[in-house]
Write an enzyme that holds these catalytic residues in place. Sequence first.
Site, PDB file in Angstrom:
ATOM      1  N   HIS A 194      -3.998  -5.008  -0.987  1.00  0.00           N
ATOM      2  CA  HIS A 194      -4.500  -5.820  -0.112  1.00  0.00           C
ATOM      3  C   HIS A 194      -5.479  -7.672   0.317  1.00  0.00           C
ATOM      4  CE1 HIS A 194      -3.179  -2.327   2.985  1.00  0.00           C
ATOM      5  NE2 HIS A 194      -3.922  -1.566   1.960  1.00  0.00           N
ATOM      6  N   GLU A 223      -3.588  -9.363   2.172  1.00  0.00           N
ATOM      7  CA  GLU A 223      -3.408 -10.201   3.338  1.00  0.00           C
ATOM      8  C   GLU A 223      -4.766  -9.696   3.818  1.00  0.00           C
ATOM      9  OE1 GLU A 223      -2.303  -5.367   3.623  1.00  0.00           O
ATOM     10  OE2 GLU A 223      -2.608  -7.124   2.808  1.00  0.00           O
ATOM     11  N   CYS A 274       0.974  -1.283   0.069  1.00  0.00           N
ATOM     12  CA  CYS A 274       0.152   0.104   0.445  1.00  0.00           C
ATOM     13  C   CYS A 274       0.507   1.213   0.058  1.00  0.00           C
ATOM     14  CB  CYS A 274      -1.077  -0.266   0.870  1.00  0.00           C
ATOM     15  SG  CYS A 274      -2.719   1.119   0.673  1.00  0.00           S
ATOM     16  N   ARG A 297     -15.519   2.557  10.406  1.00  0.00           N
ATOM     17  CA  ARG A 297     -14.780   3.519  10.937  1.00  0.00           C
ATOM     18  C   ARG A 297     -15.151   4.757  10.646  1.00  0.00           C
ATOM     19  NH1 ARG A 297      -9.193   2.515   9.552  1.00  0.00           N
ATOM     20  NH2 ARG A 297     -10.396   3.465   7.637  1.00  0.00           N
TER      21      ARG A 297
END
EC number: 2.3.1.31
Length: 302
Positions: free
Chosen positions: A235, A237, A142, A249
């Site tokens: 991402h 992961e 990232c 959030r």
Amino acid sequence: MPIRIADSLPARRTLEAEGVIVMGETEAARQDIRPIRIALLNLMPDKITTETQIARVLGATPLQVELELLRISDHVSKNTSAGHLAEFYRPWCEVKGEKFDGLIVTGAPVETMPFEDVTYWDELRRIFDWSQDNVHRTLSVCWGAMAALHHFHGVEKHNLSGKASGVFRHHNRAPASPWMRGLPDVFDVPVSRWSEMRREDLPEGRGLQVLAESDETGLCLIDDPAHNALHMFNHLEYDTLTLAGEYARDEGGYLPQHYFPSDDPKAHPVNTWRGNGHILFGNWINETYQTTPFELGDIGKR
């Protein structure tokens, strides 16, 4: 083979509950084998979540992995307790005399800032330079990938008008590459970022190769053989609910695309990328293991 992490690291309980084989320091010492030594420079504010995600994909590989958690030397984290950092993390200034088979540099929530305005930019640049003599292979993720490409190649990032968030289809541009071995021609990848780097900005003659990209969100994965590095903008992961947590959030700021069934944020998302993440990280670990010197001290002698 298992991943070696501290007995009291919170990630250990999560991974064991998922069936990931985790080894303690005492058990590891009894094995007559040199583990592959991986450093994780964790720049994310919620370090426990990130360390768990990375440990999960590394622990699924067939090699014994010794994971060393690193942090920026002088940066104070606001979202992770000082006790956790003191117990499990070492500042980079303490390890810069050591050698590692691999280094993973995570993203950080500073995407919209100029690189030079990031408080730890100077130390991160020193870490990138240090990696060339003390690390066999690097994987940046990232914002970490953007930072590495900017440092090594002068590539500029571009802020997006809105957040790129969701699970997007990506094209495998180099199926013969050892990094892409086993990945299908088209595969899903979670994306979560406020900026991007563009193919047309990549300098020619530097050996950079685009391995994966999306029609919707652009570049995803770049091979940088001159620096023994892979740069991943997205991402693989991520957990199943990571994007849902980010959406909550942000109080519904940007609905992740192609993620919630029928775009209903109350519906449980389906994980379509887990296998892709295990393949990519497994390829990186395997190539690192196959090419790293047997003696750690020989790393960097090219």
